[in-house]
Design a protein around this motif. Structure first.
Motif, mmCIF file in Angstrom:
data_model
loop_
_atom_site.group_PDB
_atom_site.id
_atom_site.type_symbol
_atom_site.label_atom_id
_atom_site.label_comp_id
_atom_site.label_asym_id
_atom_site.label_seq_id
_atom_site.Cartn_x
_atom_site.Cartn_y
_atom_site.Cartn_z
ATOM 1 N N ALA A 1 0.829 -1.205 0.000
ATOM 2 C CA ALA A 1 0.000 0.000 0.000
ATOM 3 C C ALA A 1 0.862 1.253 0.000
ATOM 4 O O ALA A 1 2.045 1.224 0.368
ATOM 5 N N ASP A 2 0.260 2.353 -0.426
ATOM 6 C CA ASP A 2 0.949 3.646 -0.310
ATOM 7 C C ASP A 2 0.458 4.384 0.943
ATOM 8 O O ASP A 2 0.583 5.593 1.039
ATOM 9 N N VAL A 3 -0.086 3.622 1.856
ATOM 10 C CA VAL A 3 -0.528 4.135 3.157
ATOM 11 C C VAL A 3 0.261 3.409 4.233
ATOM 12 O O VAL A 3 0.527 2.203 4.119
ATOM 13 N N GLY A 4 0.670 4.128 5.249
ATOM 14 C CA GLY A 4 1.466 3.479 6.285
ATOM 15 C C GLY A 4 1.424 4.213 7.607
ATOM 16 O O GLY A 4 0.597 5.104 7.831
ATOM 17 N N THR A 5 2.364 3.852 8.476
ATOM 18 C CA THR A 5 2.416 4.353 9.850
ATOM 19 C C THR A 5 3.770 4.978 10.133
ATOM 20 O O THR A 5 4.811 4.403 9.783
ATOM 21 N N VAL A 6 3.757 6.149 10.731
ATOM 22 C CA VAL A 6 5.002 6.788 11.147
ATOM 23 C C VAL A 6 5.571 5.997 12.334
ATOM 24 O O VAL A 6 4.917 5.841 13.362
ATOM 25 N N MET B 1 4.601 9.367 16.535
ATOM 26 C CA MET B 1 4.729 7.929 16.273
ATOM 27 C C MET B 1 3.331 7.310 16.244
ATOM 28 O O MET B 1 2.492 7.617 17.087
ATOM 29 N N GLY B 2 3.110 6.456 15.260
ATOM 30 C CA GLY B 2 1.813 5.810 15.128
ATOM 31 C C GLY B 2 0.854 6.553 14.215
ATOM 32 O O GLY B 2 -0.199 6.010 13.860
ATOM 33 N N ASP C 1 -4.580 6.626 15.290
ATOM 34 C CA ASP C 1 -3.199 6.153 15.304
ATOM 35 C C ASP C 1 -3.141 4.634 15.377
ATOM 36 O O ASP C 1 -4.033 3.978 15.952
ATOM 37 N N ALA C 2 -2.072 4.086 14.823
ATOM 38 C CA ALA C 2 -1.872 2.634 14.852
ATOM 39 C C ALA C 2 -1.510 2.174 16.260
ATOM 40 O O ALA C 2 -0.903 2.921 17.042
ATOM 41 N N ASP C 3 -1.899 0.956 16.565
ATOM 42 C CA ASP C 3 -1.514 0.343 17.842
ATOM 43 C C ASP C 3 0.014 0.197 17.863
ATOM 44 O O ASP C 3 0.590 -0.340 16.913
ATOM 45 N N PRO C 4 0.694 0.679 18.911
ATOM 46 C CA PRO C 4 2.167 0.558 18.944
ATOM 47 C C PRO C 4 2.671 -0.860 18.724
ATOM 48 O O PRO C 4 3.775 -1.050 18.196
ATOM 49 N N ASP C 5 1.876 -1.855 19.113
ATOM 50 C CA ASP C 5 2.327 -3.235 18.927
ATOM 51 C C ASP C 5 2.471 -3.603 17.456
ATOM 52 O O ASP C 5 3.194 -4.534 17.115
ATOM 53 N N THR C 6 1.791 -2.847 16.585
ATOM 54 C CA THR C 6 1.840 -3.192 15.158
ATOM 55 C C THR C 6 3.127 -2.729 14.485
ATOM 56 O O THR C 6 3.446 -3.178 13.380
ATOM 57 N N ALA D 1 6.064 -1.952 16.683
ATOM 58 C CA ALA D 1 7.121 -1.972 17.696
ATOM 59 C C ALA D 1 8.359 -2.733 17.217
ATOM 60 O O ALA D 1 9.487 -2.399 17.619
ATOM 61 N N ASP D 2 8.168 -3.727 16.375
ATOM 62 C CA ASP D 2 9.313 -4.523 15.900
ATOM 63 C C ASP D 2 9.970 -3.918 14.663
ATOM 64 O O ASP D 2 10.867 -4.529 14.077
ATOM 65 N N HIS D 3 9.523 -2.735 14.252
ATOM 66 C CA HIS D 3 10.052 -2.138 13.012
ATOM 67 C C HIS D 3 10.654 -0.768 13.263
ATOM 68 O O HIS D 3 10.789 0.030 12.333
ATOM 69 N N LEU D 4 11.003 -0.463 14.499
ATOM 70 C CA LEU D 4 11.577 0.840 14.824
ATOM 71 C C LEU D 4 13.054 0.876 14.452
ATOM 72 O O LEU D 4 13.731 -0.111 14.459
#
Length: 338
Positions: free
Chosen positions: A245-250, A297-298, A328-333, A335-338
């Motif tokens: 997607a061209d949509v995402g999370t900071v 973030m999120g 905002d996105a759930d931080p758990d979604t 957290a492994d990509h920081l």
């Protein structure tokens, strides 16, 4: 195959890889300090100013610290002035085909020249008729630039000491100024041709079409954006291409508050890592369309594509990202990509 060998199966791409000429450049601005400031101020006034260390060695160009005691040097030494400055060639190399960044547009030599009155040598262009006219130990004479601004380019070159055209007399009054040189701006540039690999070429073709393309690992479920040809974690060839997607999370971000040369956006603005939906590797891009202080973030963001007719084969195909307005996105979604 032994345990120390890696076998890589390289498959030729179906389409030619892309390449483009790149010329990254910037102006490097540095303060000169008292030692180099005196040197550059002297050049502007047609004077060679070096300095002396604790053992009596005269350095030209001057050095800021004593090579023996490590203490700051303060004793300046005027090595010469005007058009009668001579020295000898310590070492040299011939440049048969000057490029546009060279100081002379005809074949010349780069020479280490030790001027009379100095104990160290400095690198300067030597104008000569050919390599047969250059030798180690030859006498040369300094030739000043017609216009001097307080940089190393105030020395146009050196020429053989017996070269015609200059009598060696001081035919120009020394120019002095009450304003010492305190800043030197040096253009830095590099011209390269970047050739994209097969996966990068596929990514660039897709982004021109307004699609974000990733590639899945063959040894795992992760999707890398931009796609790779080989997995950076195990070196195995990557698997299938995946459109994300061209949509995402900071995931993380920084606010740029400091202006700098070449900057295209007025600060403050935000550059962020954005984890696109369906991807496992964040990409870096601008987040605009809101106050910089509102980015977090999120935050959910979407790509703002440049008009299709103007879309380049680069990340500039996306002008920036902007908030979607979604929760905002759930931080758990992420957290492994920081």
């Amino acid at each position: 195959m032994t345990s120390r060998e890696i076998v890589v199966d390289i498959t030729p791409p179906d389409e030619p890889v892309l390449s483009a000429s790149l010329a990254p450049s910037f102006d490097y601005t540095r303060s000169t300090g008292p030692v180099l400031g005196a040197f550059f101020t002297g050049l502007r006034e047609r004077r060679l100013v070096g300095n002396r260390d604790s053992r009596g060695t005269v350095h030209l160009p001057p050095v800021e610290f004593d090579p023996h005691t490590r203490r700051a040097l303060t004793e300046s030494v005027e090595v010469g002035s005007g058009s009668a400055i001579e020295g000898l060639v310590v070492a040299w190399t011939w440049v048969p085909a000057p490029t546009e960044v060279n100081p002379l547009d005809t074949p010349f030599a780069w020479a280490l020249v030790r001027f009379d009155g100095a104990d160290t040598a400095m690198l300067l262009p030597l104008a000569a008729d050919g390599p047969e006219a250059v030798s180690t130990g030859m006498r040369v004479r300094l030739r000043w630039a017609a216009e001097r601004t307080g940089t190393i380019h105030d020395i146009a070159c050196v020429v053989p000491a017996d070269a015609p055209g200059e009598s060696g007399g001081d035919d120009e009054a020394l120019q002095t100024s009450d304003d010492p040189v305190t800043i030197v701006v040096t253009p830095i540039g590099l011209a390269v041709t970047h050739t994209a690999g097969p996966a990068e070429s596929e990514f660039l073709r897709a982004i021109v079409q307004g699609r974000m393309l990733g590639r899945r690992r063959s040894n795992g479920p992760e999707v890398y954006v931009p796609p790779r040809d080989y997995c950076p974690s195990d070196g195995v060839a990557m698997g299938e291409y995946v459109e994300v997607a061209d949509v995402g999370t900071v995931t993380t971000f920084g606010i740029v508050n400091v202006p700098f040369a070449g900057q295209q956006i007025k600060p403050p603005y935000v550059t962020a890592y954005i984890l696109l939906d369906g991807s496992d590797v964040p990409i870096q891009h601008l987040v605009l369309g809101c106050e910089a202080s509102e980015v977090r973030m999120g935050m959910r963001v979407r790509a703002v594509w440049t008009p299709e007719s103007e879309r380049p084969a680069s990340m500039k195909a996306i002008a920036h990202f902007e908030p979607t307005g979604d929760p905002d996105a759930d931080p758990d979604t992420y957290a492994d990509h920081l």
